[in-house]
Design a protein around this motif. Sequence first.
Motif, PDB file in Angstrom:
ATOM      1  N   THR A 138       0.836  -1.195   0.000  1.00 61.74           N
ATOM      2  CA  THR A 138       0.000   0.000   0.000  1.00 61.74           C
ATOM      3  C   THR A 138       0.869   1.242   0.000  1.00 61.74           C
ATOM      4  O   THR A 138       2.061   1.180   0.256  1.00 61.74           O
ATOM      5  CB  THR A 138      -0.913   0.031   1.245  1.00 61.74           C
ATOM      6  OG1 THR A 138      -0.091  -0.012   2.414  1.00 61.74           O
ATOM      7  CG2 THR A 138      -1.880  -1.137   1.255  1.00 61.74           C
ATOM      8  N   THR A 172     -18.436   8.472  -3.517  1.00 59.52           N
ATOM      9  CA  THR A 172     -19.318   8.018  -4.588  1.00 59.52           C
ATOM     10  C   THR A 172     -20.687   8.674  -4.446  1.00 59.52           C
ATOM     11  O   THR A 172     -21.258   9.160  -5.431  1.00 59.52           O
ATOM     12  CB  THR A 172     -19.450   6.476  -4.558  1.00 59.52           C
ATOM     13  OG1 THR A 172     -18.149   5.911  -4.722  1.00 59.52           O
ATOM     14  CG2 THR A 172     -20.360   5.974  -5.648  1.00 59.52           C
ATOM     15  N   ASP A 209      -9.305  -1.325   5.814  1.00 56.11           N
ATOM     16  CA  ASP A 209     -10.273  -1.697   4.776  1.00 56.11           C
ATOM     17  C   ASP A 209     -11.631  -1.058   5.050  1.00 56.11           C
ATOM     18  O   ASP A 209     -12.272  -0.533   4.138  1.00 56.11           O
ATOM     19  CB  ASP A 209     -10.420  -3.215   4.696  1.00 56.11           C
ATOM     20  CG  ASP A 209      -9.178  -3.901   4.159  1.00 56.11           C
ATOM     21  OD1 ASP A 209      -8.301  -3.215   3.578  1.00 56.11           O
ATOM     22  OD2 ASP A 209      -9.074  -5.135   4.318  1.00 56.11           O
ATOM     23  N   LEU A 210     -12.083  -1.108   6.294  1.00 56.85           N
ATOM     24  CA  LEU A 210     -13.383  -0.553   6.652  1.00 56.85           C
ATOM     25  C   LEU A 210     -13.445   0.942   6.355  1.00 56.85           C
ATOM     26  O   LEU A 210     -14.403   1.424   5.739  1.00 56.85           O
ATOM     27  CB  LEU A 210     -13.687  -0.808   8.133  1.00 56.85           C
ATOM     28  CG  LEU A 210     -15.007  -0.227   8.630  1.00 56.85           C
ATOM     29  CD1 LEU A 210     -16.175  -1.033   8.099  1.00 56.85           C
ATOM     30  CD2 LEU A 210     -15.030  -0.199  10.148  1.00 56.85           C
ATOM     31  N   ALA A 218     -11.469   2.692   4.361  1.00 60.14           N
ATOM     32  CA  ALA A 218     -11.308   2.937   2.920  1.00 60.14           C
ATOM     33  C   ALA A 218     -12.639   2.727   2.203  1.00 60.14           C
ATOM     34  O   ALA A 218     -13.006   3.517   1.315  1.00 60.14           O
ATOM     35  CB  ALA A 218     -10.237   2.020   2.340  1.00 60.14           C
ATOM     36  N   GLU A 219     -13.384   1.690   2.581  1.00 64.28           N
ATOM     37  CA  GLU A 219     -14.702   1.442   1.986  1.00 64.28           C
ATOM     38  C   GLU A 219     -15.664   2.574   2.328  1.00 64.28           C
ATOM     39  O   GLU A 219     -16.446   3.006   1.479  1.00 64.28           O
ATOM     40  CB  GLU A 219     -15.259   0.109   2.471  1.00 64.28           C
ATOM     41  CG  GLU A 219     -14.538  -1.090   1.907  1.00 64.28           C
ATOM     42  CD  GLU A 219     -14.937  -2.398   2.590  1.00 64.28           C
ATOM     43  OE1 GLU A 219     -15.943  -2.413   3.334  1.00 64.28           O
ATOM     44  OE2 GLU A 219     -14.223  -3.391   2.377  1.00 64.28           O
ATOM     45  N   ALA A 220     -15.625   3.056   3.561  1.00 66.05           N
ATOM     46  CA  ALA A 220     -16.498   4.152   3.973  1.00 66.05           C
ATOM     47  C   ALA A 220     -16.162   5.427   3.199  1.00 66.05           C
ATOM     48  O   ALA A 220     -17.063   6.159   2.777  1.00 66.05           O
ATOM     49  CB  ALA A 220     -16.367   4.399   5.478  1.00 66.05           C
ATOM     50  N   ARG A 221     -14.873   5.672   2.994  1.00 64.69           N
ATOM     51  CA  ARG A 221     -14.463   6.855   2.234  1.00 64.69           C
ATOM     52  C   ARG A 221     -14.953   6.758   0.792  1.00 64.69           C
ATOM     53  O   ARG A 221     -15.484   7.712   0.237  1.00 64.69           O
ATOM     54  CB  ARG A 221     -12.954   7.015   2.251  1.00 64.69           C
ATOM     55  CG  ARG A 221     -12.501   8.217   1.425  1.00 64.69           C
ATOM     56  CD  ARG A 221     -11.025   8.290   1.281  1.00 64.69           C
ATOM     57  NE  ARG A 221     -10.433   8.421   2.603  1.00 64.69           N
ATOM     58  CZ  ARG A 221      -9.149   8.599   2.810  1.00 64.69           C
ATOM     59  NH1 ARG A 221      -8.314   8.638   1.809  1.00 64.69           N
ATOM     60  NH2 ARG A 221      -8.676   8.718   4.011  1.00 64.69           N
ATOM     61  N   LEU A 222     -14.780   5.589   0.180  1.00 67.41           N
ATOM     62  CA  LEU A 222     -15.231   5.383  -1.193  1.00 67.41           C
ATOM     63  C   LEU A 222     -16.744   5.578  -1.306  1.00 67.41           C
ATOM     64  O   LEU A 222     -17.223   6.250  -2.220  1.00 67.41           O
ATOM     65  CB  LEU A 222     -14.839   3.990  -1.676  1.00 67.41           C
ATOM     66  CG  LEU A 222     -15.273   3.635  -3.096  1.00 67.41           C
ATOM     67  CD1 LEU A 222     -14.632   4.578  -4.105  1.00 67.41           C
ATOM     68  CD2 LEU A 222     -14.908   2.197  -3.408  1.00 67.41           C
ATOM     69  N   ALA A 223     -17.491   5.034  -0.362  1.00 64.95           N
ATOM     70  CA  ALA A 223     -18.946   5.197  -0.377  1.00 64.95           C
ATOM     71  C   ALA A 223     -19.330   6.666  -0.232  1.00 64.95           C
ATOM     72  O   ALA A 223     -20.237   7.157  -0.915  1.00 64.95           O
ATOM     73  CB  ALA A 223     -19.576   4.370   0.743  1.00 64.95           C
ATOM     74  N   HIS A 224     -18.636   7.382   0.639  1.00 62.13           N
ATOM     75  CA  HIS A 224     -18.919   8.802   0.841  1.00 62.13           C
ATOM     76  C   HIS A 224     -18.685   9.600  -0.439  1.00 62.13           C
ATOM     77  O   HIS A 224     -19.533  10.376  -0.865  1.00 62.13           O
ATOM     78  CB  HIS A 224     -18.050   9.352   1.970  1.00 62.13           C
ATOM     79  CG  HIS A 224     -18.093  10.838   2.087  1.00 62.13           C
ATOM     80  ND1 HIS A 224     -19.156  11.504   2.637  1.00 62.13           N
ATOM     81  CD2 HIS A 224     -17.205  11.797   1.686  1.00 62.13           C
ATOM     82  CE1 HIS A 224     -18.931  12.808   2.582  1.00 62.13           C
ATOM     83  NE2 HIS A 224     -17.752  13.009   2.023  1.00 62.13           N
TER      84      HIS A 224
END
Length: 131
Positions: A12, A100, A89-90, A92-98
């Motif tokens: 990463t 998006t 991971d959690l 990063a997924e929350a950031r991507l959802a936000h």
Amino acid sequence: MTGTTGTSGNCTWNWRVAARCRTDDGDGLFVSGAAQREVRGFCFACPVRTECLAYALDEQIEFGIWGGATERERRAMLRARPDVASWADLLAEARLAHYTAEAASIRAAAAAAEEAATEVRATPVDADVIG
């Protein structure tokens, strides 16, 4: 881009390079007690705040301010979500959802504005109004 191996074994981006405390006085983030609430504001302008918090949670770091969270706040997060295998991971997924959802909202607003502008252009002008 500098790579590093995280706790999950994946290569990463090394977020530490961009950390605000790397260039400023990072030692000031290792205070105790009530002073932590005052000091954590330093992190709010940091571009890697989320990565820093995820690292502290994944590694269960006990001391200091990490990602704008005090020791007590991090302990509460860990207690509230004991099932989380990877905070990195959690979050990063929350950031991507936000982002998006934010992008979808911006696209919808732009489409509505364009539709409204098209309706205004298509509306016939009444001759009595002109003169």
